[in-house]
Design a protein around this motif. Sequence first.
Motif, PDB file in Angstrom:
ATOM      1  N   VAL A  16      14.324  -0.714  -0.635  1.00  0.00           N
ATOM      2  CA  VAL A  16      13.838   0.443   0.131  1.00  0.00           C
ATOM      3  C   VAL A  16      13.106   1.402  -0.800  1.00  0.00           C
ATOM      4  N   ALA A  17      13.668   1.635  -1.965  1.00  0.00           N
ATOM      5  CA  ALA A  17      13.049   2.558  -2.925  1.00  0.00           C
ATOM      6  C   ALA A  17      11.702   2.015  -3.396  1.00  0.00           C
ATOM      7  N   ALA A  18      11.649   0.713  -3.686  1.00  0.00           N
ATOM      8  CA  ALA A  18      10.397   0.111  -4.168  1.00  0.00           C
ATOM      9  C   ALA A  18       9.318   0.206  -3.097  1.00  0.00           C
ATOM     10  N   LEU A  19       9.696  -0.121  -1.866  1.00  0.00           N
ATOM     11  CA  LEU A  19       8.715  -0.114  -0.771  1.00  0.00           C
ATOM     12  C   LEU A  19       8.212   1.293  -0.486  1.00  0.00           C
ATOM     13  N   THR A  20       9.127   2.235  -0.386  1.00  0.00           N
ATOM     14  CA  THR A  20       8.707   3.594  -0.015  1.00  0.00           C
ATOM     15  C   THR A  20       7.913   4.244  -1.147  1.00  0.00           C
ATOM     16  N   GLU A  21       8.285   3.942  -2.373  1.00  0.00           N
ATOM     17  CA  GLU A  21       7.522   4.509  -3.480  1.00  0.00           C
ATOM     18  C   GLU A  21       6.093   3.972  -3.463  1.00  0.00           C
ATOM     19  N   GLN A  22       5.957   2.658  -3.271  1.00  0.00           N
ATOM     20  CA  GLN A  22       4.624   2.056  -3.249  1.00  0.00           C
ATOM     21  C   GLN A  22       3.838   2.536  -2.032  1.00  0.00           C
ATOM     22  N   ALA A  23       4.549   2.741  -0.909  1.00  0.00           N
ATOM     23  CA  ALA A  23       3.870   3.143   0.337  1.00  0.00           C
ATOM     24  C   ALA A  23       3.158   4.481   0.183  1.00  0.00           C
ATOM     25  N   GLY A  24       3.682   5.317  -0.680  1.00  0.00           N
ATOM     26  CA  GLY A  24       3.052   6.613  -0.899  1.00  0.00           C
ATOM     27  C   GLY A  24       1.865   6.560  -1.853  1.00  0.00           C
ATOM     28  N   LYS A  25       1.651   5.374  -2.456  1.00  0.00           N
ATOM     29  CA  LYS A  25       0.579   5.271  -3.460  1.00  0.00           C
ATOM     30  C   LYS A  25      -0.597   4.441  -2.960  1.00  0.00           C
ATOM     31  N   LEU A  26      -0.309   3.194  -2.596  1.00  0.00           N
ATOM     32  CA  LEU A  26      -1.383   2.256  -2.293  1.00  0.00           C
ATOM     33  C   LEU A  26      -0.816   1.075  -1.515  1.00  0.00           C
ATOM     34  N   TRP A  27      -1.418   0.773  -0.364  1.00  0.00           N
ATOM     35  CA  TRP A  27      -0.949  -0.374   0.419  1.00  0.00           C
ATOM     36  C   TRP A  27      -1.778  -1.609   0.145  1.00  0.00           C
ATOM     37  N   HIS A  28      -3.094  -1.422   0.249  1.00  0.00           N
ATOM     38  CA  HIS A  28      -3.974  -2.582   0.271  1.00  0.00           C
ATOM     39  C   HIS A  28      -5.294  -2.238  -0.379  1.00  0.00           C
ATOM     40  N   ILE A  29      -5.795  -3.146  -1.212  1.00  0.00           N
ATOM     41  CA  ILE A  29      -7.100  -2.876  -1.827  1.00  0.00           C
ATOM     42  C   ILE A  29      -8.028  -4.076  -1.812  1.00  0.00           C
ATOM     43  N   GLY A  38     -13.426 -19.095  -5.976  1.00  0.00           N
ATOM     44  CA  GLY A  38     -14.118 -19.403  -4.735  1.00  0.00           C
ATOM     45  C   GLY A  38     -13.501 -20.511  -3.915  1.00  0.00           C
ATOM     46  N   THR A  39     -12.507 -21.230  -4.463  1.00  0.00           N
ATOM     47  CA  THR A  39     -11.955 -22.367  -3.723  1.00  0.00           C
ATOM     48  C   THR A  39     -10.900 -21.976  -2.693  1.00  0.00           C
ATOM     49  N   HIS A  40     -10.331 -20.777  -2.817  1.00  0.00           N
ATOM     50  CA  HIS A  40      -9.266 -20.393  -1.893  1.00  0.00           C
ATOM     51  C   HIS A  40      -9.177 -18.878  -1.859  1.00  0.00           C
ATOM     52  N   GLY A  41      -8.576 -18.346  -0.808  1.00  0.00           N
ATOM     53  CA  GLY A  41      -8.459 -16.895  -0.737  1.00  0.00           C
ATOM     54  C   GLY A  41      -7.587 -16.444   0.401  1.00  0.00           C
ATOM     55  N   SER A  42      -7.250 -15.167   0.403  1.00  0.00           N
ATOM     56  CA  SER A  42      -6.443 -14.566   1.458  1.00  0.00           C
ATOM     57  C   SER A  42      -6.683 -13.064   1.388  1.00  0.00           C
ATOM     58  N   THR A  43      -6.936 -12.452   2.530  1.00  0.00           N
ATOM     59  CA  THR A  43      -7.189 -11.012   2.520  1.00  0.00           C
ATOM     60  C   THR A  43      -5.966 -10.240   2.036  1.00  0.00           C
ATOM     61  N   TYR A  44      -4.818 -10.546   2.642  1.00  0.00           N
ATOM     62  CA  TYR A  44      -3.620  -9.760   2.347  1.00  0.00           C
ATOM     63  C   TYR A  44      -2.763 -10.329   1.219  1.00  0.00           C
ATOM     64  N   GLY A  45      -2.938 -11.609   0.921  1.00  0.00           N
ATOM     65  CA  GLY A  45      -2.050 -12.260  -0.056  1.00  0.00           C
ATOM     66  C   GLY A  45      -1.982 -11.477  -1.352  1.00  0.00           C
ATOM     67  N   GLY A  46      -0.769 -11.146  -1.775  1.00  0.00           N
ATOM     68  CA  GLY A  46      -0.599 -10.443  -3.043  1.00  0.00           C
ATOM     69  C   GLY A  46      -0.931  -8.967  -2.993  1.00  0.00           C
ATOM     70  N   ASN A  47      -0.885  -8.364  -1.801  1.00  0.00           N
ATOM     71  CA  ASN A  47      -1.221  -6.931  -1.711  1.00  0.00           C
ATOM     72  C   ASN A  47      -0.149  -6.074  -2.394  1.00  0.00           C
ATOM     73  N   PRO A  48      -0.525  -4.852  -2.788  1.00  0.00           N
ATOM     74  CA  PRO A  48       0.379  -4.011  -3.596  1.00  0.00           C
ATOM     75  C   PRO A  48       1.757  -3.770  -2.963  1.00  0.00           C
ATOM     76  N   LEU A  49       1.817  -3.582  -1.642  1.00  0.00           N
ATOM     77  CA  LEU A  49       3.121  -3.366  -0.998  1.00  0.00           C
ATOM     78  C   LEU A  49       4.013  -4.587  -1.187  1.00  0.00           C
ATOM     79  N   ALA A  50       3.463  -5.759  -0.861  1.00  0.00           N
ATOM     80  CA  ALA A  50       4.228  -7.002  -0.973  1.00  0.00           C
ATOM     81  C   ALA A  50       4.686  -7.235  -2.412  1.00  0.00           C
ATOM     82  N   SER A 104       5.198  -5.058  -4.784  1.00  0.00           N
ATOM     83  CA  SER A 104       6.236  -4.134  -5.249  1.00  0.00           C
ATOM     84  C   SER A 104       7.606  -4.574  -4.745  1.00  0.00           C
ATOM     85  N   VAL A 105       7.659  -5.059  -3.487  1.00  0.00           N
ATOM     86  CA  VAL A 105       8.950  -5.495  -2.955  1.00  0.00           C
ATOM     87  C   VAL A 105       9.414  -6.771  -3.654  1.00  0.00           C
ATOM     88  N   ALA A 106       8.508  -7.720  -3.841  1.00  0.00           N
ATOM     89  CA  ALA A 106       8.902  -8.981  -4.485  1.00  0.00           C
ATOM     90  C   ALA A 106       9.381  -8.730  -5.919  1.00  0.00           C
TER      91      ALA A 106
END
Length: 406
Positions: free
Chosen positions: A52-65, A267-279, A281-283
């Motif tokens: 909870v602490a990791a998620l909420t701390e990150q949520a106040g900084k940056l979700w997705h870039i 260029g061979t693979h990709g994902s818009t959300y994969g590895g986003n900052p919120l995810a 921080s929780v992992a």
Amino acid sequence: MIDPILPTYNRVDLVFERGEGAWLFTKDGERYLDFTAGIAVNVLGHAHPHLVAALTEQAGKLWHISNVFRIEGGERLAKRLTEATFADTMFFTNSGAEALECAIKMARKYHDANGAPERYRMITFEGAFHGRTLATIAAGGNPKYLEGFGPAMPGFDQVPFGDLAAVRAVIGPQTGAILIEPVQGEGGVRTASWAFLRELRALCDEKGLLLILDEVQCGVGRTGKFFAHEWAGITPDIMAVAKGIGGGFPVGACLAKEEAAKGMVAGTHGSTYGGNPLAMSVANAVLDVVLAEGFMEQVQTTSARLRQKLAELKDRHPAVIAEVRGEGLLVGLRTHVPNTDLVVALRAEHMLVPTAGENVVRLLPPLTIGEEEIEAAFTRLDAACTRLESGLRPEAEKQAVKGAAA
Ligand SMILES: *Cc1c(COP(=O)(O)O)cnc(C)c1O
């Protein structure tokens, strides 16, 4: 009239408002023991303070870039995972199926990069579950999931689970990889013997095949090791991970050795959300806990204690419980009654569990449960089995029992 939510699930009519550890609470404060844990997802239970602490701390900084930029949380997570596993590199996803998609693409690309693009076929196993995308339903081979969706994606050859001779027999010039769950989850909590995994490893080495493990369900401490294949003393070439790694936040990863990943260039693979900052921080927060000194030993101790109680349960209720199986805290109860009967009876006792194939009920508690939860589970299981037994007795005897109780 169709439900506003596409009716693809048979949902239980329960709404939970909050959770705490292994417990879920409804709006009116009723408490349920949660041995579903999001289907092996909430490895640290609900509302773990560190997550909870990791998620909420990150949520106040940056979700997705977007992955056009560097993401430090991902770099840190990847480094930690390479240090803790066989892997040299990895691709982050949002789910298990996507981790498998990456694994399948990577294996094909590997042989392509080696000048053998014809080696796109993969050996998979009966009873497997790899997800619900078009490629992963083809890999899983379950006719129920394939039916009506047009031609299955080609490239998968399925053989019986644990049958080495069948694996050998199906290998041809187009075979490029073997894909297996070390412990099948959905398929019925079935363990490929550790010896079988070692034989597959040797066979892959002999034939130039990649060994791909699906540890989406059995990984991240579920069996009492960080990853289940550690029990076998082998390493895969590629491994799909998800569920537990996010502790309830959608995170997946496709881990690989450098050689196996060599075709996956920019260029061979990709994902818009994969590895986003919120995810990420929780992992990372999940790793803080599960990689801490003594955590896996604790899971092993807890598992041994739970199994002791389950052996007692089986002795007390031989007409209901046929077999206790699985590894660590990936536990299966094969039942003589329909498995769904036990699930319903347990729900009446305020305990939540999922089913699996082969008429199995799964027990997938958070890895952090203690003696209180084990006792609570036993009490509920015992009561549910007693309830089912009374339903199994002949009608006359039931009347007598009722009379005695009144
Ligand atoms: C759940 C699961 C998947 C699919 O994961 P999703 O996140 O639902 O896409 C794949 N493999 C195994 C072994 C699983 O248990």
